[in-house]
Motif scaffolding. Structure first.
Motif, PDB file in Angstrom:
ATOM      1  N   ALA A   1       0.837  -1.195   0.000  1.00  0.00           N
ATOM      2  CA  ALA A   1       0.000   0.000   0.000  1.00  0.00           C
ATOM      3  C   ALA A   1       0.875   1.249   0.000  1.00  0.00           C
ATOM      4  O   ALA A   1       2.001   1.237   0.499  1.00  0.00           O
ATOM      5  CB  ALA A   1      -0.916   0.006   1.220  1.00  0.00           C
ATOM      6  N   ILE A   2       0.335   2.310  -0.570  1.00  0.00           N
ATOM      7  CA  ILE A   2       0.949   3.637  -0.512  1.00  0.00           C
ATOM      8  C   ILE A   2      -0.116   4.545   0.087  1.00  0.00           C
ATOM      9  O   ILE A   2      -1.170   4.744  -0.519  1.00  0.00           O
ATOM     10  CB  ILE A   2       1.351   4.145  -1.910  1.00  0.00           C
ATOM     11  N   TRP A   3       0.142   5.062   1.272  1.00  0.00           N
ATOM     12  CA  TRP A   3      -0.900   5.834   1.932  1.00  0.00           C
ATOM     13  C   TRP A   3      -0.308   6.967   2.745  1.00  0.00           C
ATOM     14  O   TRP A   3       0.913   7.082   2.880  1.00  0.00           O
ATOM     15  CB  TRP A   3      -1.803   4.938   2.770  1.00  0.00           C
ATOM     16  N   MET A   4      -1.189   7.820   3.271  1.00  0.00           N
ATOM     17  CA  MET A   4      -0.752   9.002   4.001  1.00  0.00           C
ATOM     18  C   MET A   4      -1.586   9.162   5.269  1.00  0.00           C
ATOM     19  O   MET A   4      -2.798   8.934   5.264  1.00  0.00           O
ATOM     20  CB  MET A   4      -0.887  10.250   3.123  1.00  0.00           C
ATOM     21  N   MET A   5      -0.901   9.556   6.333  1.00  0.00           N
ATOM     22  CA  MET A   5      -1.554   9.783   7.618  1.00  0.00           C
ATOM     23  C   MET A   5      -1.171  11.161   8.151  1.00  0.00           C
ATOM     24  O   MET A   5      -0.096  11.685   7.834  1.00  0.00           O
ATOM     25  CB  MET A   5      -1.142   8.703   8.620  1.00  0.00           C
ATOM     26  N   PRO A   6      -2.038  11.760   8.985  1.00  0.00           N
ATOM     27  CA  PRO A   6      -1.750  13.097   9.515  1.00  0.00           C
ATOM     28  C   PRO A   6      -0.593  13.086  10.504  1.00  0.00           C
ATOM     29  O   PRO A   6      -0.498  12.200  11.356  1.00  0.00           O
ATOM     30  CB  PRO A   6      -3.063  13.492  10.197  1.00  0.00           C
ATOM     31  N   THR A   7       0.270  14.069  10.384  1.00  0.00           N
ATOM     32  CA  THR A   7       1.435  14.155  11.266  1.00  0.00           C
ATOM     33  C   THR A   7       1.031  14.446  12.706  1.00  0.00           C
ATOM     34  O   THR A   7       1.598  13.889  13.647  1.00  0.00           O
ATOM     35  CB  THR A   7       2.388  15.258  10.768  1.00  0.00           C
ATOM     36  N   TYR A   8       0.033  15.300  12.892  1.00  0.00           N
ATOM     37  CA  TYR A   8      -0.320  15.746  14.242  1.00  0.00           C
ATOM     38  C   TYR A   8      -1.737  15.365  14.673  1.00  0.00           C
ATOM     39  O   TYR A   8      -2.125  15.657  15.796  1.00  0.00           O
ATOM     40  CB  TYR A   8      -0.164  17.268  14.336  1.00  0.00           C
ATOM     41  N   ALA A   9      -2.524  14.741  13.813  1.00  0.00           N
ATOM     42  CA  ALA A   9      -3.897  14.357  14.158  1.00  0.00           C
ATOM     43  C   ALA A   9      -4.644  15.528  14.781  1.00  0.00           C
ATOM     44  O   ALA A   9      -5.161  15.448  15.898  1.00  0.00           O
ATOM     45  CB  ALA A   9      -3.897  13.143  15.089  1.00  0.00           C
ATOM     46  N   ALA A  10      -4.701  16.619  14.046  1.00  0.00           N
ATOM     47  CA  ALA A  10      -5.241  17.877  14.570  1.00  0.00           C
ATOM     48  C   ALA A  10      -6.708  17.800  14.966  1.00  0.00           C
ATOM     49  O   ALA A  10      -7.164  18.586  15.804  1.00  0.00           O
ATOM     50  CB  ALA A  10      -5.052  18.983  13.527  1.00  0.00           C
ATOM     51  N   TYR A  11      -7.452  16.863  14.395  1.00  0.00           N
ATOM     52  CA  TYR A  11      -8.893  16.810  14.658  1.00  0.00           C
ATOM     53  C   TYR A  11      -9.304  15.603  15.496  1.00  0.00           C
ATOM     54  O   TYR A  11     -10.488  15.290  15.596  1.00  0.00           O
ATOM     55  CB  TYR A  11      -9.658  16.817  13.332  1.00  0.00           C
ATOM     56  N   GLY A  12      -8.336  14.924  16.087  1.00  0.00           N
ATOM     57  CA  GLY A  12      -8.667  13.792  16.941  1.00  0.00           C
ATOM     58  C   GLY A  12      -8.255  12.465  16.338  1.00  0.00           C
ATOM     59  O   GLY A  12      -7.578  12.392  15.315  1.00  0.00           O
ATOM     60  N   GLY A  13      -8.702  11.388  16.992  1.00  0.00           N
ATOM     61  CA  GLY A  13      -8.325  10.046  16.572  1.00  0.00           C
ATOM     62  C   GLY A  13      -8.941   9.634  15.254  1.00  0.00           C
ATOM     63  O   GLY A  13      -9.859  10.279  14.738  1.00  0.00           O
ATOM     64  N   TRP A  14      -8.441   8.517  14.745  1.00  0.00           N
ATOM     65  CA  TRP A  14      -8.878   8.014  13.442  1.00  0.00           C
ATOM     66  C   TRP A  14     -10.373   7.715  13.442  1.00  0.00           C
ATOM     67  O   TRP A  14     -10.874   7.159  14.418  1.00  0.00           O
ATOM     68  CB  TRP A  14      -8.095   6.739  13.120  1.00  0.00           C
ATOM     69  N   PRO A  15     -11.096   8.103  12.370  1.00  0.00           N
ATOM     70  CA  PRO A  15     -10.622   8.759  11.150  1.00  0.00           C
ATOM     71  C   PRO A  15     -10.858  10.273  11.130  1.00  0.00           C
ATOM     72  O   PRO A  15     -10.875  10.868  10.059  1.00  0.00           O
ATOM     73  CB  PRO A  15     -11.472   8.075  10.086  1.00  0.00           C
ATOM     74  N   SER A  16     -11.061  10.880  12.312  1.00  0.00           N
ATOM     75  CA  SER A  16     -11.395  12.308  12.351  1.00  0.00           C
ATOM     76  C   SER A  16     -10.322  13.188  11.720  1.00  0.00           C
ATOM     77  O   SER A  16     -10.621  14.262  11.195  1.00  0.00           O
ATOM     78  CB  SER A  16     -11.626  12.758  13.799  1.00  0.00           C
ATOM     79  N   SER A  17      -9.068  12.745  11.779  1.00  0.00           N
ATOM     80  CA  SER A  17      -7.983  13.539  11.203  1.00  0.00           C
ATOM     81  C   SER A  17      -7.593  13.076   9.806  1.00  0.00           C
ATOM     82  O   SER A  17      -6.650  13.593   9.220  1.00  0.00           O
ATOM     83  CB  SER A  17      -6.765  13.502  12.129  1.00  0.00           C
ATOM     84  N   GLY A  18      -8.332  12.099   9.279  1.00  0.00           N
ATOM     85  CA  GLY A  18      -8.167  11.715   7.887  1.00  0.00           C
ATOM     86  C   GLY A  18      -7.125  10.649   7.614  1.00  0.00           C
ATOM     87  O   GLY A  18      -6.247  10.371   8.434  1.00  0.00           O
ATOM     88  N   GLU A  19      -7.246  10.059   6.447  1.00  0.00           N
ATOM     89  CA  GLU A  19      -6.280   9.105   5.904  1.00  0.00           C
ATOM     90  C   GLU A  19      -6.457   9.105   4.393  1.00  0.00           C
ATOM     91  O   GLU A  19      -7.590   9.093   3.892  1.00  0.00           O
ATOM     92  CB  GLU A  19      -6.524   7.699   6.454  1.00  0.00           C
ATOM     93  N   ILE A  20      -5.363   9.140   3.658  1.00  0.00           N
ATOM     94  CA  ILE A  20      -5.396   9.114   2.199  1.00  0.00           C
ATOM     95  C   ILE A  20      -4.730   7.826   1.728  1.00  0.00           C
ATOM     96  O   ILE A  20      -3.528   7.641   1.925  1.00  0.00           O
ATOM     97  CB  ILE A  20      -4.665  10.328   1.588  1.00  0.00           C
TER      98      ILE A  20
END
Length: 208
Positions: free
Chosen positions: A1-20
């Protein structure tokens, strides 16, 4: 897989801070399986997804999940392929070999409206952020290889041989090693046929 995760999780735990998820695929050339609905899930299939939502149980990924399949016996294991994401202040687009497979352009209601989360009477974690939230913060890139598990190889999948483990039992997966390990052809071509090969990773900043 090639994916991206938030560095600082500014909006809270997964998936509130997103995943690409730029690309997810299965790499075993002997994995000629289909889902219970007859959809191929082998090396001729890759997918892209965005994960976003107020909490684990409310994830809008189904609205952004796409797949590309090759035909005529071709597979994504035959050669290198180009997987890319174009990410701006207005949209996120994913591409496979320069062909756009995913295009998400939220309006001023942002991903909260796009995901239709207002129907569930929950607090919007992005209410004070831009329309691209949670995808308006710094992310980092991950390249990984995973084995076993349930999420991408369900017990209901249909193939030439029974799945050698059931559920998410990690010990059962390891005990069945003699059944699944040879299907990776680990001793052919010095193991190159079983390798996750990466030619390059490039990142461009679209705006100064």
């Amino acid at each position: 897989a090639i994916w991206m995760m938030p560095t600082y999780a500014a909006y809270g735990g997964w998936p509130s801070s997103g995943e690409i998820d730029i690309m997810e695929s299965r790499g075993n050339s002997n994995l000629n399986y289909t889902t219970a609905d007859g959809e191929p899930i082998g090396v001729d299939h890759v997918g892209s997804t965005l994960h976003f939502g107020s909490n684990y149980f409310y994830n809008g990924f189904m609205k952004t999940t796409v797949a590309k399949r090759l035909k005529d016996g071709r597979t994504f294991a035959d050669d290198y392929h180009r997987y890319s994401v174009e990410w701006t202040e207005d949209y996120i687009k994913c591409f496979v070999d320069d062909e756009m497979t995913l295009n998400v352009e939220p309006d001023e209601g942002g991903f909260w409206k796009f995901g239709e989360f207002e129907k569930n009477n929950m607090v919007n974690p992005w209410r004070y952020a831009s329309k691209m939230a949670p995808f308006d913060q710094e992310f980092y890139i991950i390249l990984n290889l995973a084995v076993g598990g349930m999420n991408y190889f369900d017990d209901s999948n249909i193939g030439p041989r029974p799945k050698p483990w059931t559920g998410a039992d990690k010990t059962a997966f390891w005990r069945a090693k003699e059944e699944w390990y040879p299907t990776w052809n680990p001793f052919e071509n010095d193991g190159e046929d079983a390798a996750l090969k990466i030619n390059y990773v490039k990142v461009w900043k679209l705006k100064p």
